[in-house]
Design an enzyme around this catalytic site. Structure first.
Site, mmCIF file in Angstrom:
data_model
loop_
_atom_site.group_PDB
_atom_site.id
_atom_site.type_symbol
_atom_site.label_atom_id
_atom_site.label_comp_id
_atom_site.label_asym_id
_atom_site.label_seq_id
_atom_site.Cartn_x
_atom_site.Cartn_y
_atom_site.Cartn_z
ATOM 1 N N ARG A 1 0.804 -1.219 0.000
ATOM 2 C CA ARG A 1 0.000 0.000 0.000
ATOM 3 C C ARG A 1 0.840 1.274 0.000
ATOM 4 O O ARG A 1 0.632 2.178 -0.808
ATOM 5 C CB ARG A 1 -0.897 0.039 1.256
ATOM 6 C CG ARG A 1 -2.104 -0.811 1.184
ATOM 7 C CD ARG A 1 -2.428 -1.370 2.555
ATOM 8 N NE ARG A 1 -1.516 -2.473 2.770
ATOM 9 C CZ ARG A 1 -1.833 -3.736 2.482
ATOM 10 N NH1 ARG A 1 -3.039 -4.022 2.089
ATOM 11 N NH2 ARG A 1 -0.962 -4.698 2.615
ATOM 12 N N THR A 2 1.800 1.356 0.915
ATOM 13 C CA THR A 2 2.526 2.618 1.100
ATOM 14 C C THR A 2 3.394 2.921 -0.114
ATOM 15 O O THR A 2 3.385 4.051 -0.626
ATOM 16 C CB THR A 2 3.379 2.545 2.382
ATOM 17 O OG1 THR A 2 2.565 2.030 3.435
ATOM 18 C CG2 THR A 2 3.910 3.899 2.760
ATOM 19 N N LYS B 1 25.468 -5.447 -0.950
ATOM 20 C CA LYS B 1 26.926 -5.648 -0.880
ATOM 21 C C LYS B 1 27.488 -5.098 0.422
ATOM 22 O O LYS B 1 28.702 -5.022 0.596
ATOM 23 C CB LYS B 1 27.614 -4.931 -2.045
ATOM 24 C CG LYS B 1 27.201 -5.410 -3.415
ATOM 25 C CD LYS B 1 27.911 -4.549 -4.473
ATOM 26 C CE LYS B 1 27.298 -4.702 -5.842
ATOM 27 N NZ LYS B 1 27.690 -3.603 -6.739
ATOM 28 N N ARG C 1 11.244 3.803 3.987
ATOM 29 C CA ARG C 1 10.769 2.827 4.973
ATOM 30 C C ARG C 1 11.965 2.009 5.417
ATOM 31 O O ARG C 1 12.782 1.595 4.579
ATOM 32 C CB ARG C 1 9.692 1.917 4.380
ATOM 33 C CG ARG C 1 9.390 0.731 5.298
ATOM 34 C CD ARG C 1 8.202 -0.063 4.868
ATOM 35 N NE ARG C 1 6.969 0.664 5.134
ATOM 36 C CZ ARG C 1 5.755 0.128 5.043
ATOM 37 N NH1 ARG C 1 5.627 -1.133 4.689
ATOM 38 N NH2 ARG C 1 4.671 0.843 5.281
ATOM 39 N N HIS D 1 4.588 5.841 11.696
ATOM 40 C CA HIS D 1 4.117 5.668 10.310
ATOM 41 C C HIS D 1 3.145 6.835 10.077
ATOM 42 O O HIS D 1 1.933 6.668 10.059
ATOM 43 C CB HIS D 1 3.416 4.310 10.178
ATOM 44 C CG HIS D 1 3.169 3.866 8.766
ATOM 45 N ND1 HIS D 1 3.308 4.683 7.665
ATOM 46 C CD2 HIS D 1 2.766 2.659 8.282
ATOM 47 C CE1 HIS D 1 3.018 3.999 6.572
ATOM 48 N NE2 HIS D 1 2.685 2.775 6.918
HETATM 49 N N1 CP Z 1 -0.391 -0.156 5.962
HETATM 50 C C1 CP Z 1 0.822 -0.384 5.396
HETATM 51 O O1 CP Z 1 1.819 0.260 5.726
HETATM 52 O O2 CP Z 1 0.803 -1.354 4.422
HETATM 53 P P1 CP Z 1 2.072 -1.776 3.551
HETATM 54 O O3 CP Z 1 3.053 -2.458 4.488
HETATM 55 O O4 CP Z 1 1.528 -2.719 2.499
HETATM 56 O O5 CP Z 1 2.676 -0.542 2.955
#
Ligand code: CP
Length: 302
Positions: A51-52, A79, A101, A129
């Site tokens: 999603r993100t 590496k 992320r 998040h």
């Molecule tokens: N909600 C969320 O962060 O989903 P993803 O890990 O798929 O990005």
């Protein structure tokens, strides 16, 4: 945008207001103007995402940015190149927006100190998040008509959840009543000091709730911690139609995804469009990320 913690409620409202206009124009099939035209956005996901990552990429493209999603699995990280060296290497190519992320809490803050461009935290360990909390807030505001004085139950694996942490901060800033519901083994240390109600009883936790937000069991972060059996967990903490009767009759059901159907939520309930807003959360993800990137780019332009 490293977290919700530093944001003022007025800044949260500004992001949500702009995101709402993007959500409405997307529903009307309108193409937005292109405020990120000429800017370069780089996505660096050191941890899996559907999603993100997809929504940041779509958001950047809709606003006219040149978007590059790094394939971290085939990058020189494999590496042994460090996070900071990777970030400084990309920084030398003069991107305008870096979306990151990382599995380690604090890694995105550290990286942001080493680069010149705007950095958006797409989830760091169990820390924050922020865009997830913003898209959850926009979904709640659209469904309930307000984002204050609501009773919101956040249920499940609180200890390992950056989604819970960012939501807890945001919903508290907007003056909601937040309850944390889950087994004591999956509550963070110091939870009693957070100033929220805490219970391991779903009936008590869901009573008269306006919003029921379920969380995934984050087994990948549980190293050595108590992992309940899925069957026992579902029996006590999995949301189904019977447990939901303790919430308000018009309570909405949320889940950030990815879902473990039959573990933290009943699959039929997750798909029930009269109660579940899970797909709307995904839809709002694009709008919120468009708004966050546009406002950051605008602020940096001065
Ligand atoms: N909600 C969320 O962060 O989903 P993803 O890990 O798929 O990005």
């Amino acid at each position: 945008l490293l977290g919700i913690e530093p944001l003022h409620p007025l800044e949260i409202t500004e992001i949500l207001d702009l995101a709402d206009t993007y959500a409405e124009s997307a529903r009307a099939g309108e193409r937005p103007h292109r405020p990120l035209q000429g800017l370069t956005q780089v996505n660096m996901f050191f941890e899996n995402s559907t999603r993100t990552q997809a929504s940041f990429e779509i958001a950047g493209k809709r606003l006219g940015a040149d978007v590059m999603s790094m394939a971290m699995q085939t990058s020189s990280v494999k590496k042994g190149e460090t996070l900071i060296d990777t970030a400084m290497t990309l920084n030398a190519m003069r991107p305008d927006l870096l979306v990151v992320r990382h599995p380690q809490s604090g890694a995105v803050d550290l990286l942001a100190q080493k680069v010149d461009c705007a950095v958006l935290n797409a989830g760091d360990g169990r820390h924050e998040h922020p865009t997830q909390a913003l898209l959850d807030a926009l979904t709640i505001r659209r469904e309930k008509g307000r984002l204050h004085r609501l009773t919101i139950a956040i249920c499940g694996d609180i200890a390992h959840s950056r989604v819970a942490r960012s939501n807890l901060i945001l919903l508290g800033k907007m003056e909601n009543r937040v309850r944390l519901v889950g087994p004591p083994t999956l509550m963070p240390a110091g939870v009693a000091d957070l100033g929220v109600e805490v219970t391991d009883d779903m009936e008590e936790g869901l009573r008269d709730a306006d919003v029921v937000m379920m969380l995934r069991l984050q087994r990948e972060r549980m190293d050595g911690a108590f992992i309940p059996s899925e069957r026992e967990y579902y029996h006590r903490f999995g949301l189904d139609a019977a447990k939901l009767t303790h919430a308000k009759p018009d309570a909405i059901v949320m889940h950030p995804g990815p879902m473990n159907r039959g573990v933290e939520i009943d699959g039929t309930l997750a798909d029930d469009i009269n109660r579940s807003v899970i797909q709307e959360q995904v839809e709002m993800g694009v709008a919120v990320r468009m708004a966050a990137m546009e406002l950051l780019a605008r602020n940096r332009a001065g």
